[in-house]
Design a protein around this motif. Structure first.
Motif: not given
Length: 212
Positions: A126-132
């Protein structure tokens, strides 16, 4: 496999990192490796891992289609179909399988903790999808792999990842985390300059949090 008296599941250790790596590197060798894994899952049979393979490759085919993904997806669908028609008679292993249900038999707090653990597994994706945004396909592969493992554990006698009493899923999870992309120092510095310190943190920090 029994290794020194300890039972391990090679597919749960290797399949997640293979799929995350395949989402980054498309080549003939990588495609052959995925097809070999699909054949192995059909021969066992292992519906959970075959389903994980098919679901992840389907997601990659939607996000970043190419001939390597399409060939691997076809093999994975055939593998999953074979596992559906073959009998899988392995019983549930205490504290490894069916943990999502047995935890509630112990106490509702234990069940809620298990559900919370399942949610935490998905945080890196979830974090990677939103930030990268440049590597969303890779984070999608990671998230799809572990979502499939959770669904399999809920539907059948398959290991409950991370929160179950089984080390194979833990090793597989860590290896798949290590396969996630990491920003270079130059890239991270540029990101901090343009978006602020908090938004420009390297994915190394995300990896560290996920490992903890």
């Amino acid at each position: 496999m029994n290794l020194g008296g300890v039972a391990i599941q090679p597919s749960l250790i290797l399949m997640p990192v293979m799929l995350v790596t395949f989402s980054r590197i498309r080549s003939v060798l990588a495609t052959v490796s995925i097809i070999t894994a699909a054949v192995a899952m059909a021969l066992q049979p292992d519906r959970a891992m075959a389903g994980m393979l098919a679901l992840c490759l389907a997601a990659l085919a939607v996000m970043r289609p190419d001939r390597h993904v399409c060939v691997a997806l076809a093999a994975s669908i055939a593998s999953f179909a074979v596992t559906l028609v073959r009998l899988d008679t392995l019983p549930a292993v205490p504290y490894v399988d069916q943990v999502l249900y047995s935890s509630f038999d112990i106490h509702i707090a234990a069940g809620v903790a298990v559900l919370g653990g399942m949610a935490i597994i998905m945080v890196p994706a979830i974090v990677g999808w939103s930030r990268d945004t440049d590597n969303r396909a890779i984070y999608c592969a990671f998230g799809t792999v572990w979502f499939a493992a959770i669904i399999a554990a809920a539907l059948g006698n398959y290991p409950t990842p991370i929160v179950g009493y089984g080390g194979s899923a833990i090793i597989g999870y860590v290896l798949s985390l290590l396969a996630l992309p990491k920003l270079s120092g130059r890239h991270a510095g540029t990101a901090r300059h343009t978006r602020g310190t908090m938004n420009g943190c390297s994915s190394d920090a995300q990896l560290f949090v996920a490992l903890v």
